[in-house]
Design an enzyme around this catalytic site. Structure first.
Site, PDB file in Angstrom:
ATOM      1  CE  LYS A   1     -71.400 -58.098  60.655  1.00  0.00           C
ATOM      2  NZ  LYS A   1     -70.636 -58.153  59.348  1.00  0.00           N
ATOM      3  N   GLY A   2     -71.029 -62.946  65.535  1.00  0.00           N
ATOM      4  CA  GLY A   2     -70.663 -64.369  65.732  1.00  0.00           C
ATOM      5  C   GLY A   2     -71.677 -65.070  66.562  1.00  0.00           C
TER       6      GLY A   2
ATOM      7  CD  GLU B   1     -67.926 -63.211  72.249  1.00  0.00           C
ATOM      8  OE1 GLU B   1     -68.819 -63.301  71.327  1.00  0.00           O
ATOM      9  OE2 GLU B   1     -67.156 -62.459  72.249  1.00  0.00           O
ATOM     10  CG  ASP B   2     -68.474 -65.804  68.513  1.00  0.00           C
ATOM     11  OD1 ASP B   2     -67.871 -65.174  69.574  1.00  0.00           O
ATOM     12  OD2 ASP B   2     -68.066 -65.607  67.350  1.00  0.00           O
TER      13      ASP B   2
ATOM     14  CG  ASP C   1     -58.574 -66.241  70.722  1.00  0.00           C
ATOM     15  OD1 ASP C   1     -57.535 -66.863  71.235  1.00  0.00           O
ATOM     16  OD2 ASP C   1     -58.264 -65.777  69.480  1.00  0.00           O
TER      17      ASP C   1
ATOM     18  CE  LYS D   1     -59.798 -69.867  69.642  1.00  0.00           C
ATOM     19  NZ  LYS D   1     -59.535 -69.887  68.132  1.00  0.00           N
TER      20      LYS D   1
ATOM     21  CG  ASP E   1     -66.015 -63.887  60.471  1.00  0.00           C
ATOM     22  OD1 ASP E   1     -65.966 -64.290  61.708  1.00  0.00           O
ATOM     23  OD2 ASP E   1     -65.519 -63.024  59.672  1.00  0.00           O
TER      24      ASP E   1
ATOM     25  NE  ARG F   1     -70.337 -63.145  60.236  1.00  0.00           N
ATOM     26  CZ  ARG F   1     -69.533 -62.915  61.194  1.00  0.00           C
ATOM     27  NH1 ARG F   1     -69.434 -63.586  62.381  1.00  0.00           N
ATOM     28  NH2 ARG F   1     -68.401 -62.114  61.092  1.00  0.00           N
TER      29      ARG F   1
END
Ligand code: 5GP
Length: 180
Positions: free
Chosen positions: A41-42, A104-105, A108, A136, A165, A171
């Site tokens: 969802k991000g 993509e949000d 990581d 990141k 989130d 969000r």
């Protein structure tokens, strides 16, 4: 919200998203459709802003949910390293020969995107590129780099807002925040 600090305003995000969209537009031929894949969802809010800003290209929509499983450890979410494709709106026939742009949000460990990139490559995409709102790089566990990045973060801050989130909350925040 005194335990959250805003690090990027909506205006700063809009400016970067427009620059990225121009870069993306310039690097794809006008003659072929672009399959823009939103990782839900991000990435939903970033995706909506980005695809609107890509001009004069035939942009097709696709949605996938593919996530690393996370455990909550010491109040923070930690990646377990297991990636699962939970949902896809995309027919395999749409992927063959396609120019795929995964949106993509945040990257990581890189495991989610590595799995997604391998998936679209294995299904016969012509090209598979990655656009991310946040990166990141200090947290990377697998070797993967985005092709387009809005913002690069140092260290391992935990980010919320603009689609991201914390236990499904926040969000809808306007802008990007880090949890202190
Ligand atoms: P990776 O597979 O790269 O470790 O994980 C990527 C996914 O982990 C992201 O799509 C996102 O769902 C989650 N994630 C990683 N870092 C953060 C963060 O700082 N904030 C939030 N909200 N999610 C994160």
């Amino acid at each position: 919200m005194n335990n959250h600090t805003q690090i990027y305003t909506q205006a700063q995000i809009t400016e970067r998203v427009e620059e990225m969209a121009k870069e993306i537009t310039d690097s794809y031929p006008a003659s072929k459709p672009l399959l823009a894949v939103c990782v839900i969802k991000g990435a939903v809010i970033f995706y909506a802003d980005l695809v609107k800003a890509i001009k004069d290209r035939d942009v097709r929509f696709g949605f996938v949910a593919a996530s690393s499983y996370y455990n909550s450890e010491g109040g923070r979410m930690q990646s377990t390293g297991i990636v699962n494709m939970k949902y896809s709106s995309i027919d395999e026939s749409e992927i063959v020969g396609a120019e795929v742009l995964i949106v993509e949000d945040i990257i990581d460990t890189g495991r989610t995107l590595k799995a997604l990139k391998d998936y679209f490559t294995a299904k016969g995409a012509n090209t598979v590129k990655i656009a991310t709102l946040l990166n990141k790089p200090d947290c990377r566990v697998v070797d993967i780099d985005p092709d387009y990045t809005a913002f690069t973060l140092e260290g391992n801050p935990y980010i919320i807002g603009y689609g991201l989130d914390n236990a499904q909350q926040f969000r809808n925040l306007d802008g990007v925040y880090k949890i202190n």
